[in-house]
Scaffold this active site. Structure first.
Site, PDB file in Angstrom:
ATOM      1  N   ALA A 215      40.777  71.801 -98.518  1.00 45.57           N
ATOM      2  CA  ALA A 215      39.999  70.659 -98.998  1.00 45.57           C
ATOM      3  C   ALA A 215      38.915  71.069 -99.995  1.00 45.57           C
ATOM      4  CB  ALA A 215      39.382  69.902 -97.819  1.00 45.57           C
ATOM      5  N   THR A 216      38.398  72.272 -99.867  1.00 43.45           N
ATOM      6  CA  THR A 216      37.391  72.725-100.846  1.00 43.45           C
ATOM      7  C   THR A 216      37.995  72.718-102.245  1.00 43.45           C
ATOM      8  OG1 THR A 216      36.295  74.118 -99.202  1.00 43.45           O
ATOM      9  CG2 THR A 216      35.889  74.641-101.526  1.00 43.45           C
TER      10      THR A 216
ATOM     11  N   ASN B   1      31.676  65.303 -91.436  1.00 43.14           N
ATOM     12  CA  ASN B   1      32.029  66.453 -90.615  1.00 43.14           C
ATOM     13  C   ASN B   1      30.959  66.838 -89.600  1.00 43.14           C
ATOM     14  OD1 ASN B   1      31.108  67.044 -93.445  1.00 43.14           O
ATOM     15  ND2 ASN B   1      30.612  68.985 -92.481  1.00 43.14           N
TER      16      ASN B   1
ATOM     17  N   GLN C 136      38.329  65.395 -92.516  1.00 47.11           N
ATOM     18  CA  GLN C 136      38.118  65.144 -91.088  1.00 47.11           C
ATOM     19  C   GLN C 136      38.943  63.970 -90.572  1.00 47.11           C
ATOM     20  OE1 GLN C 136      36.361  66.896 -88.893  1.00 47.11           O
ATOM     21  NE2 GLN C 136      35.444  68.315 -90.351  1.00 47.11           N
TER      22      GLN C 136
ATOM     23  N   ALA D 238      45.070  71.391 -93.995  1.00 50.73           N
ATOM     24  CA  ALA D 238      45.924  71.520 -92.807  1.00 50.73           C
ATOM     25  C   ALA D 238      45.164  72.008 -91.583  1.00 50.73           C
ATOM     26  CB  ALA D 238      47.087  72.473 -93.102  1.00 50.73           C
ATOM     27  N   HIS D 239      44.160  72.871 -91.797  1.00 57.67           N
ATOM     28  CA  HIS D 239      43.587  73.573 -90.636  1.00 57.67           C
ATOM     29  C   HIS D 239      42.621  72.735 -89.803  1.00 57.67           C
ATOM     30  CE1 HIS D 239      39.386  74.705 -91.816  1.00 57.67           C
ATOM     31  NE2 HIS D 239      39.855  74.470 -93.032  1.00 57.67           N
TER      32      HIS D 239
ATOM     33  N   THR E 147      52.457  80.719-107.512  1.00 59.51           N
ATOM     34  CA  THR E 147      53.619  80.606-106.626  1.00 59.51           C
ATOM     35  C   THR E 147      53.238  79.881-105.340  1.00 59.51           C
ATOM     36  OG1 THR E 147      54.525  82.633-107.544  1.00 59.51           O
ATOM     37  CG2 THR E 147      55.390  81.941-105.400  1.00 59.51           C
TER      38      THR E 147
ATOM     39  N   CYS F  70      24.797  74.859 -88.716  1.00 59.02           N
ATOM     40  CA  CYS F  70      25.815  74.168 -89.495  1.00 59.02           C
ATOM     41  C   CYS F  70      25.888  74.665 -90.918  1.00 59.02           C
ATOM     42  CB  CYS F  70      25.565  72.652 -89.495  1.00 59.02           C
ATOM     43  SG  CYS F  70      26.400  71.854 -88.129  1.00 59.02           S
TER      44      CYS F  70
HETATM   45  C1  LIG Z   1      36.340  71.380 -93.614  1.00 63.90           C
HETATM   46  C2  LIG Z   1      35.959  70.418 -94.669  1.00 63.90           C
HETATM   47  C3  LIG Z   1      36.118  70.723 -96.026  1.00 63.90           C
HETATM   48  C4  LIG Z   1      36.623  72.066 -96.492  1.00 63.90           C
HETATM   49  O1  LIG Z   1      37.958  72.242 -96.147  1.00 63.90           O
HETATM   50  P1  LIG Z   1      38.675  73.667 -96.318  1.00 63.90           P
HETATM   51  O2  LIG Z   1      40.110  73.363 -96.148  1.00 63.90           O
HETATM   52  O3  LIG Z   1      38.119  74.523 -95.238  1.00 63.90           O
HETATM   53  O4  LIG Z   1      38.346  74.175 -97.672  1.00 63.90           O
HETATM   54  C5  LIG Z   1      35.792  69.761 -96.946  1.00 63.90           C
HETATM   55  N1  LIG Z   1      35.315  68.570 -96.568  1.00 63.90           N
HETATM   56  C6  LIG Z   1      35.146  68.232 -95.279  1.00 63.90           C
HETATM   57  C7  LIG Z   1      34.632  66.882 -94.918  1.00 63.90           C
HETATM   58  C8  LIG Z   1      35.446  69.156 -94.283  1.00 63.90           C
HETATM   59  O5  LIG Z   1      35.256  68.831 -93.005  1.00 63.90           O
END
Ligand SMILES: *Cc1c(COP(=O)(O)O)cnc(C)c1O
Length: 393
Positions: free
Chosen positions: A75-76, A155, A183, A204-205, A243, A328
């Site tokens: 997500a970053t 988050n 989230q 995904a994580h 890739t 945090c």
């Molecule tokens: C965890 C999180 C991210 C970052 O996600 P990553 O996949 O770890 O880079 C971005 N935005 C929110 C709201 C998150 O909770």
């Protein structure tokens, strides 16, 4: 029950064993290792088929189509690509963006970067419950606004924004709308059509999938292109060269499909565990809930404790894997900017604890967490010189 009890699912979730199985199958099979961008031979095409199937699985959870999904590292990266990519592409139309003060750092730091590149950014302050009103977004939109970025669920405190309401405002003003759904994906219904979303970040994580893989939804009807962050091959139509990690992608697809199937059941169960946890700690002197009491994600319970120090509290909760307002923002010692922007004092922001529950949390773990919390706070309050100071915090 294993210690420490894991209540930090908002940071990352354990891998679902079914996801791990799908990934191992991909890693071990001859159908998985070919380069998915190579279509001159069968093994490349087989890997490609797996990538495309996963694209459809991810798209299905948000009511998009596979062709609107761009693979990223998480997500970053999706937030960076959405904001920098769309702002750079649209800079001839305008230089103004709107976001909120309680976004994830992946959005806020990217906005700071864009400010250095000559863009203007409005940071909306939430109300004391953490909500951003669609009419506040509307009021912030200027004639040169090109993009609004508002997260779906926060988050730290779990507050859920009125994404459909904000989306409607953006669509009417013909401004692009980006949503960070890291989230909320798999925990709340998402529909990029109905909610008028043009760009959406997922990972995904946070949903029982592997780390290091995410996606950006790009609404092709509304936005033909964005500027890539990286330059290289033609993968992902040149928007994200490199890739593709087939096994990661297969894992993300499986995780999103499982989430789609289990969403109603999972969220009901997790919400009832969250309520059970809150019932177990709400009567502890000095405890307050952070964020809107109803408009909240099922999985997050964030509380502050009057009259105790964040570090001491975390020390007393050694058997729980939780995050604190003090921690945090990890390396920095500053109290959470999210809690500060809700108007919480430095002390309350510092002494906050975020419990985040997940698919594998049990009621036994929740009861243990509540008992540990009560004991730790009792102990710390017992050490205070003036016990009457607690309630006012
Ligand atoms: C965890 C999180 C991210 C970052 O996600 P990553 O996949 O770890 O880079 C971005 N935005 C929110 C709201 C998150 O909770």
């Amino acid at each position: 029950m294993e210690l420490p009890v894991y209540l930090d699912n908002a940071s990352t979730t354990p891998l679902d064993p079914r996801v791990a199985d799908a990934m191992v199958r991909c890693l071990r099979s001859r159908d998985g290792f070919g380069n998915p961008s190579t279509d001159t031979h069968e093994l490349g095409r087989k890997a490609q088929a797996q990538v495309e199937a996963a694209r459809d699985q991810v798209a299905a959870l948000i009511n998009a189509t596979g062709g609107e999904i761009i693979w990223t590292s998480g997500a970053t990266e999706s937030d960076n690509l959405a904001l920098i990519g769309a702002a750079s592409y649209r800079r001839v139309r305008g230089r103004h963006l709107v976001t909120s003060a309680t976004e994830h750092k992946a959005v806020l730091s990217t906005c700071r970067h864009l400010e250095q590149q000559g863009f203007r950014v409005t940071y909306l302050e939430p109300d004391r419950n953490g909500l951003i009103a669609p009419k506040a977004v509307k009021a912030a939109i200027a004639s040169d606004t090109i993009l609004v970025s508002i997260m779906h669920a926060n988050n730290e405190i779990g507050v859920v924004q009125d994404v459909a309401g904000i989306g409607a405002v953006c669509r009417e003003a013909d401004v692009l709308f980006h949503v960070d759904a890291a989230q909320s994906a798999g925990r709340l219904p998402l529909d990029v059509q109905r909610q008028c979303i043009d760009l959406l970040s997922v990972t995904a994580h946070k949903l029982y999938g592997p780390k290091g893989i995410g996606a950006l939804f790009l609404n092709r009807q509304r936005l033909r292109r964005i500027e890539p962050l990286m330059h290289g091959g033609a993968q992902e139509r040149g928007l994200r060269p490199g890739t593709l990690p087939t096994h990661q992608i297969v894992g993300m697809g499986e995780a999103f499909e499982l989430a789609a199937r289990a969403m109603d059941q999972d969220t009901a169960r997790i919400a009832s565990l969250r309520d059970r946890l809150w019932d177990g700690i709400r009567t502890v002197p000095g405890v307050t809930l952070n964020g809107h009491p109803q408009r909240r994600l099922c999985s997050i319970l964030c509380v502050s404790v009057g009259g105790v120090e964040g570090e001491s509290l975390i020390f007393g909760l050694r058997d729980l894997a939780v995050t604190s307002g003090a921690a945090c923002n990890s390396a920095t010692d500053e109290p959470s900017y999210v809690l500060r922007s809700l108007g919480r004092s430095d002390q309350l922001a510092h002494s906050s604890i975020r419990f985040s529950l997940g698919r594998f949390t049990t009621s036994e773990e929740v009861d243990f967490a509540a008992a540990s919390f009560r004991q730790a706070v009792d102990h710390l309050h017992g050490m205070l010189p003036d016990r009457h100071a607690i309630a006012t915090g």
